[in-house]
Enzyme design. Structure first.
Site, PDB file in Angstrom:
ATOM      1  N   ASN A  73       0.831  -1.211   0.000  1.00  0.00           N
ATOM      2  CA  ASN A  73       0.000   0.000   0.000  1.00  0.00           C
ATOM      3  C   ASN A  73       0.855   1.247   0.000  1.00  0.00           C
ATOM      4  OD1 ASN A  73      -0.277   1.764   2.674  1.00  0.00           O
ATOM      5  ND2 ASN A  73       0.243  -0.330   3.290  1.00  0.00           N
ATOM      6  N   ASN A 132       2.857   5.695  16.035  1.00  0.00           N
ATOM      7  CA  ASN A 132       3.174   5.062  14.760  1.00  0.00           C
ATOM      8  C   ASN A 132       4.576   5.472  14.321  1.00  0.00           C
ATOM      9  OD1 ASN A 132       3.403   4.210  12.113  1.00  0.00           O
ATOM     10  ND2 ASN A 132       1.323   4.758  11.549  1.00  0.00           N
ATOM     11  N   CYS A 135       5.383   3.767   9.605  1.00  0.00           N
ATOM     12  CA  CYS A 135       4.916   4.031   8.240  1.00  0.00           C
ATOM     13  C   CYS A 135       6.112   4.261   7.312  1.00  0.00           C
ATOM     14  CB  CYS A 135       3.992   5.242   8.240  1.00  0.00           C
ATOM     15  SG  CYS A 135       3.220   5.549   6.653  1.00  0.00           S
ATOM     16  N   CYS A 351       8.607 -34.652  -5.476  1.00  0.00           N
ATOM     17  CA  CYS A 351       9.639 -34.898  -4.467  1.00  0.00           C
ATOM     18  C   CYS A 351      10.920 -35.408  -5.128  1.00  0.00           C
ATOM     19  CB  CYS A 351       9.141 -35.875  -3.409  1.00  0.00           C
ATOM     20  SG  CYS A 351       8.661 -37.506  -4.061  1.00  0.00           S
ATOM     21  N   CYS A 355      14.429 -33.358  -5.015  1.00  0.00           N
ATOM     22  CA  CYS A 355      15.581 -33.995  -4.367  1.00  0.00           C
ATOM     23  C   CYS A 355      16.717 -34.226  -5.362  1.00  0.00           C
ATOM     24  CB  CYS A 355      15.153 -35.312  -3.726  1.00  0.00           C
ATOM     25  SG  CYS A 355      16.471 -36.140  -2.804  1.00  0.00           S
ATOM     26  N   CYS A 410       5.682 -31.517  -1.490  1.00  0.00           N
ATOM     27  CA  CYS A 410       4.609 -32.490  -1.708  1.00  0.00           C
ATOM     28  C   CYS A 410       3.239 -31.829  -1.588  1.00  0.00           C
ATOM     29  CB  CYS A 410       4.728 -33.629  -0.693  1.00  0.00           C
ATOM     30  SG  CYS A 410       3.438 -34.883  -0.879  1.00  0.00           S
TER      31      CYS A 410
END
Length: 459
Positions: A73, A132, A135, A351, A355, A410
């Protein structure tokens, strides 16, 4: 039933779920509506000096069908007149006396500016003030927000200006855009802060549109950096929270901490509390799904607490910190291996690919008749490796180092589990090894000799 009520630095609330200072707390209408759904508190959208907001304020991170995994934002603090905000804050507090109403504030780094706004906040009957200091855009260029939070001396000074003149609890909201978050936390405590909250948004550039070549969000042909929040930041927030909760200075102070950053469900909130938070603030999830998510949060946390035998929030706040340590204190002899459940395996072979290409080549593929498959390379697909879709992956446990990459890629829950197995080695940590046999940690030849002695094989 478990008691979800909290007393956070003297601020009481029926539950620990608070709305963060952001668009969901922009007006009295919104905060009242949120309280109707059950929110325990709200931190009013930051009030302060005059601002002008812009259009195209948000950029979203989506992956596949998963929307808003994070949000960027470039929105500033409240652009509604100060007197309107103050009037609505007073009205909400009058209508909801049992809810926590905290006012977020940000002004120029001047004692008179803080005095003026603090006196006005006190007159509303609000329960507390959140400073604050986080920001990262727009206001920081004006010497406020992160410009204060990134300089410990300024953090302490501004906090002291506020705590010296108010009777209200003062919460300091810390910025994650800093090398070591403990330093501004210490500064806030020296300034008299009654509590801390973290994290504010992370400085970011969301994306670049490959068709238009424009930075997103596009504001009239220009782009800029903004604050990054949402589910994707939760691991960062948990880490910074843990840094504070394992710091001796913060612990000695005894101040409570309000956690935020990527909380979507009650499970997320429980994780923050297990690492030491006693209240949580939520923003992006509310912007995505609306105020009603608090109903599931309250029910889910209450049911979990009942199952675990926790009667109050304070029974489990910080309970997981005792497991936390540094790398040097971890047991180097611990061994885990991956085990694949063939009944759950869908034979996608992700997998195997992960690997074989990027880990330790300890997963083999077997055909339906039990023969080991060598996928080879098919020249018809530009040399890409291809595997029989009917092949089943099997872990060679003696070669598995327990990295857990396969379990993480997985797509089937519970198909691959990491199982502890005896390593046959005596327990030792890196710190112990460094102290008892320093040459092993300094010289590769000595390290190789140690591995041979301990029976550690690196393949």
């Amino acid at each position: 039933m478990p008691d979800l009520s909290i007393n956070f630095a003297g601020i009481r609330a029926p539950n620990p779920f608070w709305l963060a200072s952001a668009p969901p707390t922009n007006s009295g209408y919104q905060v009242s509506k949120a309280f109707e759904y059950g929110w325990g508190g709200a931190v009013w959208k930051t009030i302060g000096p005059p601002v002008l907001n812009i259009s195209n304020r948000y950029g979203g991170l989506s992956i596949g069908s998963q929307r808003l995994l994070a949000i960027n934002n470039v929105e500033l603090i409240s652009d509604r007149p100060l007197e309107v905000n103050l009037r609505e804050i007073a009205e909400v507090k009058r209508l909801w006396p049992d809810r926590a109403v905290i006012v977020s504030a940000m002004v120029d780094a001047l004692p008179e500016a803080w005095r003026d706004i603090v006196m006005k906040i006190e007159d509303t009957g609000a329960d507390g003030i959140e400073l604050n200091y986080g920001c990262p855009q727009g206001m920081s260029e004006r010497g406020m927000g992160a410009a204060v939070g990134q300089v410990p001396e300024m953090c302490e000074l501004n906090t002291q200006w506020v705590t010296s003149i108010t009777r209200l609890p003062v919460i300091v909201k810390l910025t994650p855009n800093i090398t070591h978050i403990v330093e501004p936390a210490h500064a806030a405590l020296k300034g008299g802060a009654n509590a801390l909250s973290l994290i504010n948004t992370i400085n970011s550039v969301m994306s670049v549109n490959l068709d238009t070549l424009m930075v997103t969000p596009n504001i009239g042909g220009r782009g800029t950096h903004g604050g990054y929040a949402g589910p994707a930041v939760k691991p960062i927030a948990l880490n910074l929270l843990t840094e504070l909760m394992t710091d001796a200075g913060v612990l000695r102070s005894g101040v409570p901490i309000c956690g935020m950053g990527g909380i979507v469900t009650w499970k997320d909130a429980a994780e923050f509390m297990l690492l030491g938070a006693s209240a949580v603030q939520i923003c992006t999830a509310v912007m995505h799904y609306g105020y009603r998510i608090v109903e599931d949060m309250i029910d889910g946390l209450s049911n979990w607490m009942e199952d675990k035998g926790f009667e109050t929030i304070y029974d489990f706040s910080g309970k997981s910190l005792e497991q936390f340590s540094t790398f040097g204190q971890l047991d180097l002899s611990y061994q885990a291996v991956a085990r694949i459940d063939p009944d759950k395996c869908i034979q996608c072979n992700l997998c195997y690919v992960a690997c074989n290409d990027t880990a330790h080549q300890c997963i083999d593929l077997y055909s339906p008749d039990g023969l080991r498959v060598d996928p080879g390379f098919d020249p018809r697909v530009s040399g890409k490796q291809v595997a029989d879709s009917r092949s089943t992956p099997v872990v060679r446990e003696p070669d598995c180092v327990g990295c857990a990459l396969c379990a993480n890629v997985c797509p089937v829950d519970g198909c691959i589990e990491m199982v502890s197995v005896p390593s046959g080695r005596e327990s030792v940590t890196w710190d112990q090894l460094s102290a008892e046999r320093p040459l092993v940690t300094q010289d590769w030849s000595a390290m190789e000799a140690y591995r041979k002695e301990a029976g550690i094989e690196i393949h």
